[in-house]
Design an enzyme around this catalytic site. Structure first.
Site, mmCIF file in Angstrom:
data_model
loop_
_atom_site.group_PDB
_atom_site.id
_atom_site.type_symbol
_atom_site.label_atom_id
_atom_site.label_comp_id
_atom_site.label_asym_id
_atom_site.label_seq_id
_atom_site.Cartn_x
_atom_site.Cartn_y
_atom_site.Cartn_z
ATOM 1 N N ARG A 1 62.852 64.616 49.443
ATOM 2 C CA ARG A 1 63.570 63.275 49.453
ATOM 3 C C ARG A 1 64.950 63.665 49.306
ATOM 4 N NH1 ARG A 1 63.678 57.978 50.247
ATOM 5 N NH2 ARG A 1 63.948 56.722 48.336
ATOM 6 N N THR B 1 60.477 53.382 57.764
ATOM 7 C CA THR B 1 60.011 54.578 57.177
ATOM 8 C C THR B 1 58.696 54.648 58.242
ATOM 9 O OG1 THR B 1 60.067 54.088 55.135
ATOM 10 C CG2 THR B 1 58.565 55.732 55.348
ATOM 11 N N THR C 1 61.566 59.189 56.207
ATOM 12 C CA THR C 1 62.261 57.881 56.090
ATOM 13 C C THR C 1 63.812 57.969 56.199
ATOM 14 O OG1 THR C 1 62.648 55.652 55.101
ATOM 15 C CG2 THR C 1 62.656 57.487 53.578
ATOM 16 N N ASP D 1 68.342 52.993 47.781
ATOM 17 C CA ASP D 1 66.935 53.047 46.718
ATOM 18 C C ASP D 1 67.104 53.329 45.349
ATOM 19 O OD1 ASP D 1 65.039 52.298 48.643
ATOM 20 O OD2 ASP D 1 64.358 54.134 48.956
ATOM 21 N N SER E 1 58.696 54.203 47.523
ATOM 22 C CA SER E 1 57.464 53.864 47.278
ATOM 23 C C SER E 1 56.759 54.504 48.144
ATOM 24 C CB SER E 1 57.524 52.353 47.961
ATOM 25 O OG SER E 1 58.311 51.612 47.160
ATOM 26 N N GLY F 1 57.117 50.613 55.417
ATOM 27 C CA GLY F 1 56.916 49.409 55.157
ATOM 28 C C GLY F 1 57.649 49.110 53.762
ATOM 29 N N GLY F 2 58.693 50.094 53.236
ATOM 30 C CA GLY F 2 59.460 49.736 52.039
ATOM 31 C C GLY F 2 58.559 49.456 50.869
#
Length: 561
Positions: A97, A373, A391, A415, A445, A465-466
């Site tokens: 991340r 994403t 993403t 985010d 998520s 899809g967030g």
């Protein structure tokens, strides 16, 4: 340019004994399978498997190929998560991340009055977190890969240098963003800007990206975080007041984390820990509905929808308070997953009427202190499995290219919680656990997941899809386990979403019958229809071999041999 005949041929490819097919067939394969968001990337991954590579080799090839062919979400300028299960059953997860730059501050997106500045966390240089994808792929390959690094990166280089055929989906997405691309890239080259609209069958060549990928191929991590590419990134930051420095690039490292595991009706669920909220939320959701006879009620019937909605609103409320980067914040994982806690959360659910979200707050327990994403699922001949979600955050990230390096920057800083209680671009709210701090990873998520049955690999699944990622993975798993759907049916079936706030069920078009809609509304549920939700890519292990499900909502493709 090429004609449309070649573009159509891209969707069904026969190469050396294997097929790449976007149709709804349910044929099983025994030697390996790749399911991902673009045909050329699926082909790249399967070619690596054919050459003797394992699932991780193929995953690296797919990740870099998607950085070329799926610029909306595939990336080297973003980050993501990997869940891995070996053929022998060992599991691990890799957190690559993005991180906040060292110069980031808690209130960096607020004005002098303490209000959030519109779009500053979305479409500026300051929206970008330090990218993690390249470091993540290097670490994954070093630990598990079989083939040479140069061999797994080469397919992406070829796609960037020689070009690939643009699909209708990609053409439409690029065309919709032309104005922003032009506005945000006035001083550099943007390969997506042209005088006439993009159309299916066009060929997209990206020379600068090919050069960047070649440096990554030649030098590994240093080819991105040091040298020419790093210089391009730092220079790009300076042109727009961005925060990422050479020190940030030097200091970025992916983290291996222990997978979160749980059970659902005899199946073992292996999923991603924080800073992804997906794994905890998924297990909470599964355990919330486990006592109920979903298979008797049926898919998307009113009782099923009500139960799932009530579980989702409670889980997303917990997400808003308790989940964040575990390196900065003590996430109460064990407490959130205790059966008694989850059962207690569902006790306020009544069949008489909808529970207003205003009456649902994050739960409490003793001892606690304080859409764009992409996903791909891969299994190799030996049974090693990889589930990766990666993403840029919004479609095409912050829409700013790194001049000279040819890739897009992310807008993952959105985010974080710019301000407690103020929703981000996906309508999610958060608090202190997900506040901005230098070097911190923002909450996600993303929910890459692997499932076992009787100690053996059963399913690999995930989606973009967030905020809808968690609920899409959740419902796809239910489709297979509770409703008996095959892999393709499970990812194709209509979905719906609820995330606590706003207090509304968001179904895809035709997800509910008129009868179900009327029953839900009579019980006080607010219904707000929306477009497609997620693009789930899944593999299910069956007696007929690996069976893939490629989401028809996009260009998603399943490739097996």
């Amino acid at each position: 340019m090429v004609n449309l005949k070649r573009a159509a041929a891209c969707l069904f490819i026969a190469v050396a004994g294997f097929t790449v097919n976007t149709s709804a067939q349910t044929k099983g394969y025994y030697k390996g399978m790749v399911v991902c968001a673009y045909p050329d990337a699926a082909r790249a991954g399967l070619e690596v498997l054919k050459k003797g590579g394992n699932a991780v080799d193929a995953a690296v090839a797919v990740q870099f190929a998607l950085a070329v062919t799926l610029p909306q979400a595939g990336n080297i300028g973003g980050g993501g998560f990997m869940v891995y299960r070996s053929a022998a059953g060992q599991t691990s997860t890799l957190d690559f991340r993005e991180k906040a730059p060292a110069l980031a501050t808690t209130n960096m997106y607020l004005d002098g009055s303490g209000n959030v500045i519109p779009n500053k966390s979305l479409f500026t240089h300051q929206a970008a977190g330090v990218p993690g994808s390249v470091d993540g792929m290097v670490q994954a390959h070093q630990k598990y890969g079989k083939l040479k690094w140069v061999d797994v990166v080469q397919p992406a280089i070829d796609l960037a240098r020689k070009g690939f055929v643009v699909t209708e989906h990609l053409a439409n997405d690029i065309n919709r963003s032309q104005e922003q691309f032009t506005k945000l890239n006035a001083n550099g080259k943007n390969y997506f800007i042209k005088t006439t609209p993009w159309k299916a069958g066009d060929v997209l060549v990206q020379e600068d990206l090919a050069k960047t990928l070649t440096l990554i191929s030649d030098k590994g991590r240093a080819g991105f975080y040091e040298g020419a590419v790093a210089n391009y990134m730092v220079a790009e930051m300076k042109t727009g007041g961005g925060l990422i420095s050479q020190a940030d690039l030097n200091n970025y490292h992916s983290v291996w984390r222990k997978a979160i595991t749980g059970s659902y009706k005899g199946y073992k669920v292996i999923t991603m820990p924080p800073p992804s909220s997906g794994g905890i939320a998924l297990l909470q959701l599964l355990r919330s509905v486990e006592p109920y006879p979903l298979n008797r009620w049926g898919h998307n019937q009113d009782s099923t929808v009500r139960l799932i909605t009530e579980a989702e609103r409670r889980v997303y409320a917990d997400r808003s308070k308790y989940l964040g980067d575990p390196d900065f914040y003590k996430v109460p994982v064990d407490s959130l997953l205790k059966p008694d806690y989850i059962i207690g959360r569902m006790k306020s659910f009544s069949w008489d009427a909808a529970t207003p979200s205003s009456s649902i707050q994050p739960g409490s327990f003793a001892g606690y202190e304080s859409d764009q994403t992409t996903h791909f699922s891969i299994v190799d001949a030996a049974g090693n499995a990889v589930s990766i979600t990666t993403t840029l955050n919004g479609s095409f990230g912050n829409k700013i290219f790194v001049n000279g390096a040819g890739f897009l920057l992310n807008n993952e800083m959105d985010d974080f919680s710019s301000k407690p209680g103020v929703p981000n671009m996906y309508g999610l709210v958060g608090g202190k656990a997900n506040s901005i701090q230098p070097g911190k990873r923002m909450l996600s998520s993303m929910t890459p997941t692997i499932i076992e049955k009787n100690g053996k690999l059963f399913m690999v699944v995930g989606t973009p899809g967030g905020s809808t990622i968690i609920t899409s993975v959740f419902q796809t798993i239910l489709n297979v386990i509770d409703f008996g759907q095959d892999a393709q049916q499970a990812v194709t079936s209509k979905r719906f979403h609820h995330q606590w706030l706003p207090d509304e069920i968001q179904p895809e078009t035709a997800a509910f019958t008129d009868e179900v809609l009327n029953k839900l509304q009579q019980k006080g549920y607010k219904i707000k229809p929306r477009g497609s939700i997620g693009r789930v890519d899944a593999i299910v292990v069956t007696p007929q071999g690996y069976v893939g499900g490629a989401d028809p909502r996009g260009d998603d493709t399943k490739a097996g041999w």
